[in-house]
Design a protein around this motif. Structure first.
Motif, short mmCIF file in Angstrom:
data_model
loop_
_atom_site.label_atom_id
_atom_site.label_comp_id
_atom_site.label_asym_id
_atom_site.label_seq_id
_atom_site.Cartn_x
_atom_site.Cartn_y
_atom_site.Cartn_z
N ARG A 59 -24.66 50.21 90.20
CA ARG A 59 -25.25 48.92 90.53
C ARG A 59 -24.17 48.02 91.13
N GLU A 116 -21.02 42.86 96.38
CA GLU A 116 -22.28 42.47 97.03
C GLU A 116 -22.26 42.76 98.53
N HIS A 129 -26.10 50.08 101.12
CA HIS A 129 -26.84 50.89 100.16
C HIS A 129 -26.09 52.15 99.74
N THR A 152 -30.87 49.21 93.49
CA THR A 152 -31.34 47.83 93.55
C THR A 152 -32.61 47.69 92.72
N SER A 153 -33.02 46.46 92.48
CA SER A 153 -34.21 46.22 91.65
C SER A 153 -35.46 46.82 92.28
N SER A 154 -35.53 46.83 93.61
CA SER A 154 -36.71 47.39 94.29
C SER A 154 -36.81 48.90 94.12
N THR A 184 -35.80 50.59 91.33
CA THR A 184 -36.03 50.96 89.94
C THR A 184 -37.38 50.49 89.40
N LYS A 185 -38.05 49.58 90.12
CA LYS A 185 -39.33 49.09 89.61
C LYS A 185 -40.43 50.14 89.79
#
Length: 205
Positions: free
Chosen positions: A16, A49, A53, A89-91, A93-94
């Motif tokens: 991450r 940051e 990717h 990223t959060s997108s 893992t959701k």
């Protein structure tokens, strides 16, 4: 083994943002016992940051880091010379949107069904079945269901056997043709990333 250190990079690693990547995260290590813990805890990359990717970490970079800390050691690399680190990223893992999944499933179902129907129309499958039925029985029949029904069931069974899956369960341990193609695609994609992303890494170093 003396003062030799052996490294084998893993296939892939996931991190991450703002995580530190240590050598033990990305490589299998064989080293003298007195050095092993310190070598495994060496930080080889700090994810920021600003990173994209994908990150490519080169074996030469790792060897250089080890040699700076322990110049008396001889470092030997085994296997492939790079590892790809993927930033989660959060997108990613959701959970997937159930409505989007259902929409894509219906779209693929209708598309594949139309493809089969168009193929059967192009090769005149109905006429073929009628001809086969006439050759076997000597009777002409417009709808030889005794051939058409088993044939239709056989298409479904054949697709299951071809893809080697019944929903999430595999029939046997052999990879399906789709899995093989996805594996080859991933290999080609990784090779492209290694050749191109590595250039960007070198510019920043």
């Amino acid at each position: 083994m003396g003062n030799s250190v052996y490294l084998r990079l893993r296939n892939r690693h996931y991190v991450r943002f703002n995580e530190q990547i240590t050598l033990s995260n990305i490589a299998q290590i064989i080293a003298p016992e007195s050095y092993e813990t310190r070598i495994k805890n060496l930080v080889v990359y700090q994810v920021t940051e600003e990173d994209q990717h994908l990150i490519v970490i080169d074996l030469m970079r790792i060897i250089n880091i080890i040699k700076k800390e322990f110049p008396e050691l001889e470092v030997r690399g085994l296997g492939k010379p790079e590892i790809i680190v993927e930033i989660l990223t959060s997108s990613m893992t959701k959970k997937p949107n159930i409505y989007a999944v259902v929409f894509v499933w219906i779209l693929l179902f209708i598309g594949s069904g139309l493809a089969i129907l168009n193929f059967h129309h192009d090769v005149s499958m109905v006429e073929v079945h009628r001809r086969i039925y006439y050759l076997i029985t000597g009777v002409e029949k417009a709808k030889p269901l005794i051939l058409q029904i088993p044939y239709s069931i056989g298409i479904g069974i054949g697709m299951i056997l071809f893809f080697n899956h019944v929903f999430k369960k595999k029939i046997n341990e052999e990879p399906s043709p789709l899995e093989v193609e996805m594996f080859l695609y991933q290999q080609n994609l990784d090779q492209y990333v290694v050749l191109n992303e590595n250039k960007e890494n070198r510019k920043r170093q």
